[in-house]
Design an enzyme around this catalytic site. Structure first.
Site, PDB file in Angstrom:
ATOM      1  N   ASP A 167      41.636  77.196  59.363  1.00 49.09           N
ATOM      2  CA  ASP A 167      41.182  75.888  58.903  1.00 49.09           C
ATOM      3  C   ASP A 167      40.937  74.926  60.069  1.00 49.09           C
ATOM      4  O   ASP A 167      41.506  73.849  60.121  1.00 49.09           O
ATOM      5  CB  ASP A 167      42.268  75.351  57.949  1.00 49.09           C
ATOM      6  CG  ASP A 167      41.888  74.037  57.310  1.00 49.09           C
ATOM      7  OD1 ASP A 167      40.692  73.770  57.148  1.00 49.09           O
ATOM      8  OD2 ASP A 167      42.820  73.267  56.992  1.00 49.09           O
ATOM      9  N   GLU A 408      51.298  81.403  59.876  1.00 46.06           N
ATOM     10  CA  GLU A 408      50.921  81.815  58.534  1.00 46.06           C
ATOM     11  C   GLU A 408      50.276  83.185  58.459  1.00 46.06           C
ATOM     12  O   GLU A 408      49.131  83.320  57.996  1.00 46.06           O
ATOM     13  CB  GLU A 408      50.013  80.760  57.883  1.00 46.06           C
ATOM     14  CG  GLU A 408      50.695  79.425  57.688  1.00 46.06           C
ATOM     15  CD  GLU A 408      50.010  78.540  56.657  1.00 46.06           C
ATOM     16  OE1 GLU A 408      48.831  78.791  56.335  1.00 46.06           O
ATOM     17  OE2 GLU A 408      50.656  77.609  56.157  1.00 46.06           O
ATOM     18  N   TYR A 474      53.508  73.074  51.191  1.00 46.21           N
ATOM     19  CA  TYR A 474      52.579  72.094  50.607  1.00 46.21           C
ATOM     20  C   TYR A 474      52.920  71.762  49.156  1.00 46.21           C
ATOM     21  O   TYR A 474      52.037  71.621  48.314  1.00 46.21           O
ATOM     22  CB  TYR A 474      51.137  72.588  50.793  1.00 46.21           C
ATOM     23  CG  TYR A 474      50.718  72.424  52.251  1.00 46.21           C
ATOM     24  CD1 TYR A 474      50.318  71.183  52.728  1.00 46.21           C
ATOM     25  CD2 TYR A 474      50.805  73.483  53.137  1.00 46.21           C
ATOM     26  CE1 TYR A 474      49.990  71.008  54.065  1.00 46.21           C
ATOM     27  CE2 TYR A 474      50.476  73.319  54.486  1.00 46.21           C
ATOM     28  CZ  TYR A 474      50.069  72.074  54.938  1.00 46.21           C
ATOM     29  OH  TYR A 474      49.745  71.885  56.266  1.00 46.21           O
ATOM     30  N   GLU A 509      54.882  72.320  59.012  1.00 41.61           N
ATOM     31  CA  GLU A 509      53.718  71.667  58.391  1.00 41.61           C
ATOM     32  C   GLU A 509      54.094  71.173  57.010  1.00 41.61           C
ATOM     33  O   GLU A 509      54.754  71.890  56.249  1.00 41.61           O
ATOM     34  CB  GLU A 509      52.545  72.650  58.207  1.00 41.61           C
ATOM     35  CG  GLU A 509      51.779  72.981  59.453  1.00 41.61           C
ATOM     36  CD  GLU A 509      50.547  73.848  59.170  1.00 41.61           C
ATOM     37  OE1 GLU A 509      49.980  73.766  58.055  1.00 41.61           O
ATOM     38  OE2 GLU A 509      50.170  74.606  60.077  1.00 41.61           O
TER      39      GLU A 509
HETATM   40  C1  BDP Z   1      48.097  75.555  56.654  1.00 37.51           C
HETATM   41  C2  BDP Z   1      47.524  75.978  57.993  1.00 37.51           C
HETATM   42  C3  BDP Z   1      46.734  74.873  58.679  1.00 37.51           C
HETATM   43  C4  BDP Z   1      45.858  74.169  57.682  1.00 37.51           C
HETATM   44  C5  BDP Z   1      46.742  73.537  56.624  1.00 37.51           C
HETATM   45  C6  BDP Z   1      45.928  72.771  55.577  1.00 37.51           C
HETATM   46  O1  BDP Z   1      48.543  76.449  58.853  1.00 37.51           O
HETATM   47  O2  BDP Z   1      45.988  75.423  59.738  1.00 37.51           O
HETATM   48  O3  BDP Z   1      45.031  73.226  58.274  1.00 37.51           O
HETATM   49  O4  BDP Z   1      47.441  74.545  55.964  1.00 37.51           O
HETATM   50  O5  BDP Z   1      45.522  73.388  54.597  1.00 37.51           O
HETATM   51  O6  BDP Z   1      47.943  76.583  55.767  1.00 37.51           O
HETATM   52  O7  BDP Z   1      45.675  71.596  55.772  1.00 37.51           O
END
Ligand code: BDP
Length: 598
Positions: A167, A408, A474, A509
């Site tokens: 991404d 990931e 997330y 993240e």
């Molecule tokens: C994670 C990835 C990252 C993406 C992020 C996203 O590690 O590179 O930019 O999600 O979706 O899966 O913003």
């Protein structure tokens, strides 16, 4: 892989600036002698991605040529070894000097250098050409054009364009300076520094490798004055010394003290070569569920980031590094991960100077373990090459506290989505692959923890390979979209189960896209309000768990990704700053939390 430097024994010329440039979509340049001159050159800046500089090359990832035909090598370099070094070129590069191929390199974010002594001409200009391509291919690291997705990739594999499995935009070109340098024939080839602390004494162990047959040298450690000196005595090209530094000034976040380590090779009284290096005395250690810096627990506050900006693309942009550091200090950050590839050597030196803690990552983002044994072996070899090159480049930076060998790797639902017929032993193949990378990092450097970054939903056996658990989550964004309180429940539950692993855990993240200037009550996805509330929820929930050793928000700044229906204008908008480095609401929340509390 020592960074080239200028001193009384060594020389360096930075070839950054305007170069001739030409796209070569048919890949005819090598056969047609473009290495000696381009037939339709236009101007490009080095370093910098070609995609951001030239509008017609934005989506171009094929072969392209860079050339300069005005490079004099000073007469005073005669008799020395002349080297040509590229800080990084994404992805495959071949270098030519005066029409002769001098070497090639694969992998987009690490330096490479070739001995060009026998190719250079004296007293007249030399022609230097570099051809580069960045084709997205399934077995490259990172991969693109996965056959199992019908070549469709892009953001979150939603069928975006270009078809990356990752991404961020696959910027191409010469991204870091091209440097012509010279070293004496007998020279210092490598230096490895390891530091320990015993009471108030710092121990600095130095290993020096030389090319040539000089048998002695000296080493001195300089602070405000010369602190310690030692003689070097080489056997089989290697000399080792252990220095004691009483009342050592330690390198830390608040006081990143750097000593100068000056090394010479000496033939009697004659200095043959000299190299100096800034070093910091500090230790990093994992103990139980804590990460210790100089024996004290450290809480990581910071970000996942990208090398990304208007016009320069992924190219070295030194004012931007300074600007980003001032914003990270403003917000109270003390650390970041070089997601998802090694950052420039210039930036690593900035981290040393500014006391920033770095998790140093190879470009193994979105690995998959599909394909034949040969395919998997190809990818594994490439990952190993990158771990080796990264450790060789960055091992002496006090700022580097951890190696990250993957981000990931595809497991769980994502792997299933890419390949519904995944082999029954997929998890096992993945564990073996990732385990080999962690082992390699440990073998190359037993002074730092090694880690890999786990994707949501993947098997816990993979992340358990890491010394420090790093997970990307997330909740409240890709899952429980629009429902922060539901996301909170998921997060709380998972944290309870992760506690059992009894290791330190960093949230590497979490976050939400926010379009700068968009607001709503109640908070809805894509507003600044929602991003702020979601981040606050994560900070509150994780603060109750002592094994959580830090929070890295995704992302420091909005960045260019590929085009897809989940990326407005091709941008990932999870930055707490915009791409232009203006703060969103979340930036003020973080400054309040990180500067005033914790
Ligand atoms: C994670 C990835 C990252 C993406 C992020 C996203 O590690 O590179 O930019 O999600 O979706 O899966 O913003």
């Amino acid at each position: 892989m020592l960074y080239p430097q200028q001193n009384d024994k060594r020389n360096r010329i930075n070839l950054s600036g305007f170069w001739d440039f030409q796209l070569d979509p048919e890949e005819v340049g090598a056969a047609q002698g473009w290495s000696q001159g381009l037939d339709a050159p236009r101007t490009i800046a080095v370093p910098g991605s070609w995609n951001e500089q030239l509008d017609d090359a934005y989506h171009y990832l094929g072969m392209a040529w860079y050339l300069r035909d005005d490079v004099y090598v000073p007469d005073s370099w005669q008799g020395q070894q002349v080297m040509l070094r590229v800080g990084s070129a994404n992805y495959y590069a071949q270098v030519w000097v005066n029409g002769q191929a001098v070497g090639e390199h694969i992998g987009g974010h690490l330096p490479f250098a070739f001995d060009v002594s026998e190719y250079v001409k004296w007293g007249e200009p030399n022609t230097i050409a570099v051809q580069i391509e960045n084709h997205l291919q399934p077995n490259r690291i990172p991969a693109g054009n996965l056959p199992s997705t019908g070549g469709m990739g892009g953001s979150v594999l939603g069928g975006g364009y270009p078809a990356s499995t990752f991404d961020f935009y696959p910027f191409a070109g010469i991204h870091r300076p091209v440097i012509l340098y010279s070293v004496p024939q007998a020279h210092i080839d490598d230096v490895t520094v390891v530091t320990e602390i015993e009471g108030t004494t710092g121990i600095v162990s130095v290993t020096v490798q030389q090319i040539g047959d000089v048998s002695t040298g000296t080493l001195s450690l300089v602070g405000e004055s010369v602190i310690a000196t030692a003689d070097l005595s080489f056997a089989d090209g290697v000399a080792q010394v252990r220095l004691q530094v009483p009342d050592a000034k330690l390198w830390s976040i608040d006081s990143p003290y750097l000593y100068d380590l000056v090394i010479t090779l000496q033939d009697g009284e004659t200095v043959v070569d000299r190299y100096s290096l800034e070093i910091g005395i500090r230790t990093v250690e994992v103990k139980g569920t804590q990460l210790l810096l100089n024996g004290e627990p450290v809480y990581l506050k910071g970000f996942g980031r990208h090398e990304d900006f208007y016009a320069s693309g992924r190219g070295l942009n030194e004012p931007l590094i300074v600007k980003d550091y001032s914003l990270m200090k403003w917000i109270g950050a003390n650390s970041y991960r070089t997601s998802h590839y090694p950052y420039s050597e210039e930036e690593m030196r900035m981290a040393d100077r500014e006391g920033m803690l770095i998790i140093d990552e190879i470009p193994a983002v979105s690995l998959n373990f599909f394909g034949s044994e040969d395919d998997i072996a190809t990818r594994l070899d490439m990952c190993k090459q990158q771990v080796e090159e990264l450790v060789a480049r960055d091992k002496n930076h006090p700022s580097v506290i951890m190696w990250s060998v993957a981000n990931e790797p595809f497991g769980g639902p994502i792997a299933q989505m890419i390949n519904p017929n995944m082999p029954a032993n997929y998890d096992e193949i993945g564990r073996d692959f990732l385990g080999q990378l962690i082992d390699l990092a440990h073998t190359l450097d037993d002074t730092r923890p090694a880690t890999l970054v786990g994707i949501m939903g993947a098997s816990v056996e993979w992340i358990d390979l890491a010394d420090v658990l790093l997970i990307n989550r997330y909740y409240g964004w890709y899952m429980q979209t629009g429902r922060i309180s539901e996301g909170k429940k998921g997060l709380e539950q998972e944290l309870d189960s992760l506690a059992e692993l009894n290791k330190p855990l960093l949230f590497s993240e979490f976050g939400a896209d926010a379009m700068a200037g968009m607001h709503s009550i109640p908070a809805q996805v894509f507003t600044e309000d929602y991003q702020r509330d979601l981040i606050e929820m994560y900070l509150d929930v994780t603060a109750k768990h002592p094994f959580v050793i830090g929070m890295h928000i995704w992302n420091f700044a909005d960045f260019q990704a590929t085009q897809s229906i989940s990326r407005v204008g091709g941008m990932n908008l999870k930055g707490v700053f915009t791409r232009a480095r203006q703060p969103k609401m979340a930036a003020h929340l973080l400054r309040d939390r990180w500067k005033n509390k914790d």
